[in-house]
Design a protein around this motif. Structure first.
Motif, PDB file in Angstrom:
ATOM      1  N   GLN A 256      48.998  45.141  32.653  1.00 29.31           N
ATOM      2  CA  GLN A 256      48.746  44.205  33.746  1.00 29.31           C
ATOM      3  C   GLN A 256      49.865  43.170  33.878  1.00 29.31           C
ATOM      4  O   GLN A 256      50.418  42.972  34.974  1.00 29.31           O
ATOM      5  CB  GLN A 256      47.401  43.511  33.515  1.00 29.31           C
ATOM      6  CG  GLN A 256      46.968  42.585  34.629  1.00 29.31           C
ATOM      7  CD  GLN A 256      45.812  41.700  34.217  1.00 29.31           C
ATOM      8  OE1 GLN A 256      45.741  40.547  34.609  1.00 29.31           O
ATOM      9  NE2 GLN A 256      44.889  42.201  33.410  1.00 29.31           N
ATOM     10  N   ALA A 281      47.441  47.650  39.202  1.00 29.90           N
ATOM     11  CA  ALA A 281      46.925  46.661  38.251  1.00 29.90           C
ATOM     12  C   ALA A 281      45.556  46.137  38.666  1.00 29.90           C
ATOM     13  O   ALA A 281      44.724  45.814  37.808  1.00 29.90           O
ATOM     14  CB  ALA A 281      47.912  45.505  38.120  1.00 29.90           C
ATOM     15  N   LEU A 291      39.968  42.145  34.823  1.00 34.43           N
ATOM     16  CA  LEU A 291      40.977  43.182  35.025  1.00 34.43           C
ATOM     17  C   LEU A 291      41.369  43.766  33.673  1.00 34.43           C
ATOM     18  O   LEU A 291      41.543  43.026  32.701  1.00 34.43           O
ATOM     19  CB  LEU A 291      42.204  42.601  35.726  1.00 34.43           C
ATOM     20  CG  LEU A 291      41.997  42.179  37.179  1.00 34.43           C
ATOM     21  CD1 LEU A 291      43.244  41.471  37.704  1.00 34.43           C
ATOM     22  CD2 LEU A 291      41.647  43.380  38.052  1.00 34.43           C
ATOM     23  N   THR A 332      42.537  41.789  28.368  1.00 35.04           N
ATOM     24  CA  THR A 332      43.118  41.599  29.689  1.00 35.04           C
ATOM     25  C   THR A 332      44.502  41.005  29.487  1.00 35.04           C
ATOM     26  O   THR A 332      45.113  41.196  28.440  1.00 35.04           O
ATOM     27  CB  THR A 332      42.197  40.706  30.554  1.00 35.04           C
ATOM     28  OG1 THR A 332      42.709  40.623  31.882  1.00 35.04           O
ATOM     29  CG2 THR A 332      42.007  39.328  29.966  1.00 35.04           C
ATOM     30  N   ALA A 337      47.988  36.762  38.360  1.00 29.14           N
ATOM     31  CA  ALA A 337      47.825  37.716  39.456  1.00 29.14           C
ATOM     32  C   ALA A 337      48.149  37.090  40.807  1.00 29.14           C
ATOM     33  O   ALA A 337      48.874  37.675  41.622  1.00 29.14           O
ATOM     34  CB  ALA A 337      46.396  38.263  39.453  1.00 29.14           C
ATOM     35  N   SER A 364      38.624  38.145  39.326  1.00 25.64           N
ATOM     36  CA  SER A 364      39.217  38.047  37.994  1.00 25.64           C
ATOM     37  C   SER A 364      39.287  36.593  37.515  1.00 25.64           C
ATOM     38  O   SER A 364      38.969  36.284  36.367  1.00 25.64           O
ATOM     39  CB  SER A 364      40.627  38.655  38.006  1.00 25.64           C
ATOM     40  OG  SER A 364      41.315  38.386  36.813  1.00 25.64           O
TER      41      SER A 364
END
Length: 618
Positions: A256, A281, A291, A332, A337, A364
């Motif tokens: 990620q 991702a 995530l 995670t 993000a 998330s």
């Protein structure tokens, strides 16, 4: 304007088949130097190169049986032949004799096979003195799973298989080596010219999109662009999706955090492919919005019970109590993000994509507060070192979960980024809760500031400090706080990213960046202060310089009002990568060279070098 062929040639200067293997976008085949020939491996999830042997040696000889060594490499082909001068051959012999075996955190780095023996100069001298026209043979790809050789029709190819068997084949008009899923190799006749043209075309198209930057940064930018193209793989579980993995040497999956950093660099030349990295991702959120850490060819890695056995063994050797937890721990990566999404959209706007991904980013972010505030004090914690991205940092030597200042800073920044993205793409949405939560998280973050130490402090066991800035004592609900973790790490500089620290605190952090006894080293920011007892210039996340943390601190300096100091750090970081010989995973802060166990041709280092080069050129 430098054209695609020129950029490919610039990248070719770094393709030594040791630190940088010969490969093709989407291919799982890797070719490394082995003596005067090459060896061939496949690239597989959580498997070392030694477990993925295809050919232990491929050697090209002329009609008289004399070896034709590798003389140069371009992204689209490897050339075997004779050197124009003895000096060139001696240089290659010397460099081969100096190869050494390295092993990375997750897999072997390039150059880990048997090193070439020294003392070849006399043999090379006699070969160089041969009369007649120089034969030439080229190796290229004939599609992702096959290699093609052609050139001098009277040359021969000797293949050494992993079982020790040896076979020779006349080159003739050309041969194809087709690599099967079980790593066996079938030898077939093939049209070499077409394969050579096709491989060259793939790379010409790729380099046509390479960003043009400042002259002194262009060669390394071209090589870094090659790294991103070379690390493209197809993950069967995702159909024809193109994932850029951190490295085909040991890191075959889409992590990620890596996807965020890679997308940020990739956006400057291929914004569509950058969006694709974020799409992968964000594609597999857990039911509660979390995530997963990794998307790989066998599924996803979202909890500690999904860890491969090799990772569990590593944790056990380190004395970890969470190698085999009684209950699964979510895995995670830190919440960057929205930061990555915003940057990718700046390069090429795509409102439909933005709205689709923003919903997953919000879920998330909400998960961090609902599912990772493990002591319920309002500040989320890292439940597992892997979720921090800085697995081996000394802040995880204490009890888990860990309340860390970098996580607080990321959460503040992400809530503010979400509010701005909503204002742009969902103007009817109420973003008040994200702005309000950012204010609350900032207040909790400031409780981690220790005025006496002059730095932010992480807490093992979760619960943060008391109710006044720099104070000690009870937590926010009246209970005692967790164990203070005294290590002076780069995590304590990342609150600069909020751009909203009180002036005295921000100034103290800037001074730490400049302090030559702590973070102001000649080659850049160590991940642990040089004055700290935990500092090690070679040990992963315990001293070496990483490009991503340096880039984030530079952003923090700019956000906090020091744009010129930010530029200086960016210049220092690109100088480090050039001095170190390429975008390695991490660097020794004393020498500026690749750390012993660092992976070479590393994805996020390459992508962020490109991003820094573009920023410094603008």
């Amino acid at each position: 304007m430098t054209d695609a062929a020129d950029l490919a040639a610039l990248a070719g200067r770094h393709l030594d088949l040791v630190a940088a293997p010969f490969t093709l976008p989407r291919s799982r085949v890797l070719v490394f130097r082995e003596g005067d020939g090459v060896r061939v491996h496949t690239s597989e999830y959580e498997k070392r190169l030694s477990e993925c042997r295809v050919l232990d040696a491929l050697v090209v000889t002329d009609a008289e049986g004399a070896v034709l060594p590798v003389v140069d490499v371009l992204p689209g082909r490897v050339r075997f032949g004779r050197f124009d001068s003895l000096d060139g051959r001696e240089d290659v012999a010397r460099s081969l004799s100096e190869e050494r075996s390295d092993e990375s955190k997750r897999g072997e780095v390039a150059g880990s096979g048997p090193s070439a023996a020294g003392g070849r100069v006399e043999e090379l001298r006699s070969l160089n003195d041969r009369r007649g026209p120089d034969p030439e043979v080229t190796l290229t790809f004939d599609g992702p799973g096959a290699l093609s050789l052609g050139g001098a029709a009277d040359a021969r190819v000797r293949l050494v298989r992993p079982d020790g068997s040896v076979e020779e084949h006349p080159l003739g008009p050309g041969i194809r080596l087709r690599v099967a899923d079980d790593r066996t190799v079938a030898v077939e006749s093939g049209e070499h010219a077409a394969a050579l043209a096709a491989s060259a075309s793939v790379w010409e198209d790729w380099f046509a999109t390479c960003p043009r930057v400042r002259d002194d940064l262009q060669e390394m930018t071209a090589f870094c662009w090659w790294v991103l193209g070379a690390n493209i793989v197809e993950l069967p579980s995702l159909g024809d999706a193109r994932a850029i993995v951190p490295s085909k040497i040991g890191y075959v999956g889409l992590w990620q955090w890596d996807a965020y950093f890679i997308a940020v660099g990739l956006r400057h030349g291929d914004p569509e492919l950058a969006r694709e990295q974020l799409s992968i991702a964000f594609r597999f959120p857990q039911p509660d919005g979390q995530l997963p850490d990794v998307v790989h060819e066998e599924g996803v890695l979202a909890t500690s019970d999904d860890l491969p056995e090799s990772d569990r063994d590593t944790l056990r050797r380190a004395g970890s109590q969470i190698a085999d937890p009684t209950a699964p721990v979510p895995l995670t990566k830190p919440p960057l993000a929205a930061w990555a999404l915003r940057k990718v959209l700046e390069a090429q706007d795509d409102p439909e994509f933005a709205r689709a991904q923003l919903a997953r980013v919000i879920a998330s972010q909400d998960w961090w507060f609902a599912g990772s505030d493990l002591d319920h004090d309002g500040m989320p914690e890292y439940g597992h070192p892997y979720s921090s991205g800085l697995d081996d940092s000394p802040v995880f030597d204490g009890p888990l979960p860990t309340a860390a200042p970098d996580l607080g800073a990321y959460l503040v920044r992400q809530d503010l980024e979400i509010a701005e993205l909503l204002a742009r793409y969902e103007p009817d949405a109420d973003a008040t809760r994200f702005r309000d939560r950012a204010v609350t998280t900032q207040e909790l973050l400031l409780r981690m500031w220790d005025a006496d130490r002059g730095r932010f402090v992480a807490y093992g066991g979760g619960r943060i400090g008391g109710g006044r800035i720099g104070g000690a004592g009870s937590g926010v609900d009246g209970s005692s706080h967790g164990e203070e973790l005294d290590s002076d790490t780069v995590l304590g500089l990342l609150p600069l990213l909020t751009g909203a620290l009180p002036a005295p605190i921000a100034e103290t952090l800037r001074e730490a960046v400049d302090d030559p006894t702590r973070f102001g080293l000649e080659w850049g920011l160590p991940t642990v202060a040089a004055s700290d007892p935990d500092f090690s210039p070679e040990r992963m996340w315990r001293g070496p310089i990483w490009v991503n943390t340096s880039m984030l601190v530079a952003e923090g300096l700019e956000a906090s009002g020091w744009p010129e100091r930010a530029r200086e750090l960016r210049e220092q970081t690109v100088a480090l990568v050039i001095h170190g010989g390429g975008p390695h995973e991490y660097f020794n802060p004393r020498t500026g060279l690749k750390a012993e166990t660092a992976t070479t041709a590393f994805g996020w280092s390459a992508a962020l070098f490109i991003d820094l080069a573009v920023t410094l050129t603008g």
